[in-house]
Motif scaffolding. Structure first.
Motif, PDB file in Angstrom:
ATOM      1  N   LEU A 112      -1.879   2.945 -10.660  1.00 53.11           N
ATOM      2  CA  LEU A 112      -3.157   3.519 -11.085  1.00 53.11           C
ATOM      3  C   LEU A 112      -2.943   4.606 -12.127  1.00 53.11           C
ATOM      4  O   LEU A 112      -3.676   4.686 -13.120  1.00 53.11           O
ATOM      5  CB  LEU A 112      -3.906   4.081  -9.871  1.00 53.11           C
ATOM      6  CG  LEU A 112      -4.486   3.036  -8.903  1.00 53.11           C
ATOM      7  CD1 LEU A 112      -5.024   3.715  -7.648  1.00 53.11           C
ATOM      8  CD2 LEU A 112      -5.593   2.228  -9.578  1.00 53.11           C
ATOM      9  N   VAL A 117       0.871  -1.176   0.000  1.00 50.23           N
ATOM     10  CA  VAL A 117       0.000   0.000   0.000  1.00 50.23           C
ATOM     11  C   VAL A 117       0.908   1.226   0.000  1.00 50.23           C
ATOM     12  O   VAL A 117       2.073   1.155   0.385  1.00 50.23           O
ATOM     13  CB  VAL A 117      -0.942   0.037   1.229  1.00 50.23           C
ATOM     14  CG1 VAL A 117      -1.925  -1.113   1.191  1.00 50.23           C
ATOM     15  CG2 VAL A 117      -0.150   0.002   2.536  1.00 50.23           C
ATOM     16  N   SER A 164      -1.966  -3.331  -3.644  1.00 52.28           N
ATOM     17  CA  SER A 164      -1.336  -4.074  -4.729  1.00 52.28           C
ATOM     18  C   SER A 164      -1.203  -5.538  -4.330  1.00 52.28           C
ATOM     19  O   SER A 164      -0.708  -5.857  -3.248  1.00 52.28           O
ATOM     20  CB  SER A 164       0.055  -3.487  -5.018  1.00 52.28           C
ATOM     21  OG  SER A 164       0.803  -4.374  -5.828  1.00 52.28           O
ATOM     22  N   ILE A 172      -3.985  -4.008  -8.862  1.00 55.18           N
ATOM     23  CA  ILE A 172      -4.535  -3.132  -7.829  1.00 55.18           C
ATOM     24  C   ILE A 172      -5.988  -3.493  -7.540  1.00 55.18           C
ATOM     25  O   ILE A 172      -6.810  -3.595  -8.463  1.00 55.18           O
ATOM     26  CB  ILE A 172      -4.441  -1.649  -8.242  1.00 55.18           C
ATOM     27  CG1 ILE A 172      -3.014  -1.306  -8.681  1.00 55.18           C
ATOM     28  CG2 ILE A 172      -4.878  -0.760  -7.086  1.00 55.18           C
ATOM     29  CD1 ILE A 172      -1.964  -1.564  -7.632  1.00 55.18           C
ATOM     30  N   VAL A 173      -6.293  -3.721  -6.264  1.00 55.54           N
ATOM     31  CA  VAL A 173      -7.657  -4.023  -5.835  1.00 55.54           C
ATOM     32  C   VAL A 173      -8.041  -3.054  -4.722  1.00 55.54           C
ATOM     33  O   VAL A 173      -7.182  -2.433  -4.089  1.00 55.54           O
ATOM     34  CB  VAL A 173      -7.789  -5.478  -5.331  1.00 55.54           C
ATOM     35  CG1 VAL A 173      -7.444  -6.460  -6.442  1.00 55.54           C
ATOM     36  CG2 VAL A 173      -6.887  -5.716  -4.122  1.00 55.54           C
ATOM     37  N   ARG A 174      -9.335  -2.908  -4.494  1.00 56.93           N
ATOM     38  CA  ARG A 174      -9.851  -2.076  -3.406  1.00 56.93           C
ATOM     39  C   ARG A 174     -10.327  -2.991  -2.290  1.00 56.93           C
ATOM     40  O   ARG A 174     -11.180  -3.852  -2.512  1.00 56.93           O
ATOM     41  CB  ARG A 174     -11.004  -1.193  -3.905  1.00 56.93           C
ATOM     42  CG  ARG A 174     -10.549  -0.047  -4.801  1.00 56.93           C
ATOM     43  CD  ARG A 174     -11.719   0.571  -5.562  1.00 56.93           C
ATOM     44  NE  ARG A 174     -12.782   1.018  -4.669  1.00 56.93           N
ATOM     45  CZ  ARG A 174     -12.842   2.224  -4.103  1.00 56.93           C
ATOM     46  NH1 ARG A 174     -11.890   3.110  -4.350  1.00 56.93           N
ATOM     47  NH2 ARG A 174     -13.847   2.557  -3.319  1.00 56.93           N
ATOM     48  N   SER A 181      -9.103   0.956   0.847  1.00 56.70           N
ATOM     49  CA  SER A 181      -7.746   1.293   0.429  1.00 56.70           C
ATOM     50  C   SER A 181      -7.397   0.591  -0.879  1.00 56.70           C
ATOM     51  O   SER A 181      -7.886  -0.505  -1.165  1.00 56.70           O
ATOM     52  CB  SER A 181      -6.729   0.872   1.495  1.00 56.70           C
ATOM     53  OG  SER A 181      -6.946   1.547   2.710  1.00 56.70           O
ATOM     54  N   HIS A 182      -6.557   1.245  -1.681  1.00 59.91           N
ATOM     55  CA  HIS A 182      -5.999   0.594  -2.868  1.00 59.91           C
ATOM     56  C   HIS A 182      -4.811  -0.258  -2.426  1.00 59.91           C
ATOM     57  O   HIS A 182      -3.883   0.242  -1.785  1.00 59.91           O
ATOM     58  CB  HIS A 182      -5.544   1.638  -3.892  1.00 59.91           C
ATOM     59  CG  HIS A 182      -6.675   2.289  -4.605  1.00 59.91           C
ATOM     60  ND1 HIS A 182      -7.057   3.595  -4.371  1.00 59.91           N
ATOM     61  CD2 HIS A 182      -7.529   1.807  -5.554  1.00 59.91           C
ATOM     62  CE1 HIS A 182      -8.089   3.894  -5.138  1.00 59.91           C
ATOM     63  NE2 HIS A 182      -8.393   2.832  -5.866  1.00 59.91           N
ATOM     64  N   PRO A 203       0.875   1.311  -5.379  1.00 58.67           N
ATOM     65  CA  PRO A 203      -0.469   1.315  -5.962  1.00 58.67           C
ATOM     66  C   PRO A 203      -0.817   2.639  -6.642  1.00 58.67           C
ATOM     67  O   PRO A 203      -1.459   2.653  -7.702  1.00 58.67           O
ATOM     68  CB  PRO A 203      -1.381   1.047  -4.757  1.00 58.67           C
ATOM     69  CG  PRO A 203      -0.516   0.279  -3.821  1.00 58.67           C
ATOM     70  CD  PRO A 203       0.847   0.888  -3.968  1.00 58.67           C
TER      71      PRO A 203
END
Length: 302
Positions: free
Chosen positions: A135, A127, A263, A268-270, A260-261, A131
């Motif tokens: 993005l 984090v 890695s 990248i996931v939320r 949070s974004h 990330p």
């Protein structure tokens, strides 16, 4: 097979030929956006005499590995991405034909997986700095920028807009750690930090997570840390006041954000906070080269 990956585009016939040469028949399925990869993998794995193989980069391998986690069935890997970190750490050969041979003649090896909030990763998770950079890189690629140019520009922008994030790290049995750091990096087992081996792992089955942070680091100190690692001055990295590393089996990261974004192996996931990390020892079986055993020569005296 992720045929949208630069290393896979136009190579379906080459993959089929590599397996024929190794005496195996293969059925290639091309991954598409919004496809339920987990469902596809699990259905294929249930078929008799079928071995699931992931062909692509670390993101593709991670997606397939996540679906295979805990099943006890081995998977194969054809490293056809840009960096192929997992395949290199596993000791797979670089040539496609040799990788197919490993799948046909190698051994099933148990390796660890990292997990955060129910999501798996084979290499690492982070984090903060990374990330945000990814993005921006993806936004540039969507408007037609070249992959490498978008990476360069996104990296420069992230460095110029360098900032710290406030985190609270909780390790069972230890005091909570409050930190202001540009990143929190979590490795599935330990990463080397020196010379030509920097960024690689010697073990994938030690059953440990490695947590790395750089509290209070500035642009200058991060450059100094990077240079010291590349120059094999690992003692400078370990003794630097802006560098912290911890060997743990589980911990929690609270960024005081609802979402949070994060890695996961470069994707990248939320995720909803807090982020709960843990190691899953031996959760994945993967086809790997058979270890070469050196002969033992005994000297006999008359």
């Amino acid at each position: 097979m992720n045929e949208r990956s630069g290393g896979c585009a136009g190579r379906r016939g080459e993959v089929e030929a590599a397996f024929r040469e190794s005496g195996l028949r293969c059925e290639v399925t091309s991954l598409r956006p919004r496809m339920d990869v987990a469902k596809l993998v699990r259905e294929a794995a249930r078929r008799p005499e079928t071995l699931v193989v992931a062909a692509g980069g670390d993101g593709t391998i991670s997606a397939v590995a996540s679906a295979m986690a805990g099943s006890g069935a081995p998977m194969g890997v054809l490293a056809m991405g840009t960096l192929n970190h997992f395949a290199k750490d596993l000791g797979l050969p670089a040539a496609l034909m040799d990788e197919a041979k490993v799948i046909a003649e190698g051994e099933a090896r148990s390796v660890d997986l990292g997990e955060v909030n129910g999501r798996f990763f084979v290499n690492n998770s982070s984090v903060g700095f990374y990330p945000g950079m990814v993005l921006h890189r993806e936004r540039l690629k969507k408007v037609g920028w070249n992959k490498w140019l978008s990476l360069l520009v996104a990296s420069a922008r992230a460095f110029v807009r360098f900032k710290h994030i406030s985190v609270c790290v909780s390790v069972p049995g230890e005091e909570r750690m409050m930190r202001m750091t540009p990143f929190v990096f979590v490795g599935n087992n330990e990463y080397c930090m020196e010379g030509s081996e920097a960024g690689t792992r010697k073990k994938l089955d030690a059953g440990k997570l490695y947590l790395y942070m750089a509290p209070g680091a500035t642009r200058r100190s991060l450059l100094r840390l990077t240079f010291a690692a590349l120059m094999r001055r690992v003692h400078e990295v370990q003794q630097d006041p802006h560098f912290e590393s911890y060997c743990v089996e589980e911990f929690t990261v609270d960024l005081r954000r609802r979402v949070s974004h994060v890695s996961l192996d470069g994707e990248i996931v939320r995720l909803k906070g807090p982020l709960q990390y843990r190691i899953r020892p031996g959760a994945l079986k993967v086809m790997a080269p058979v270890p070469v055993v050196s002969p033992v020569v005994e000297e006999l005296s008359a």
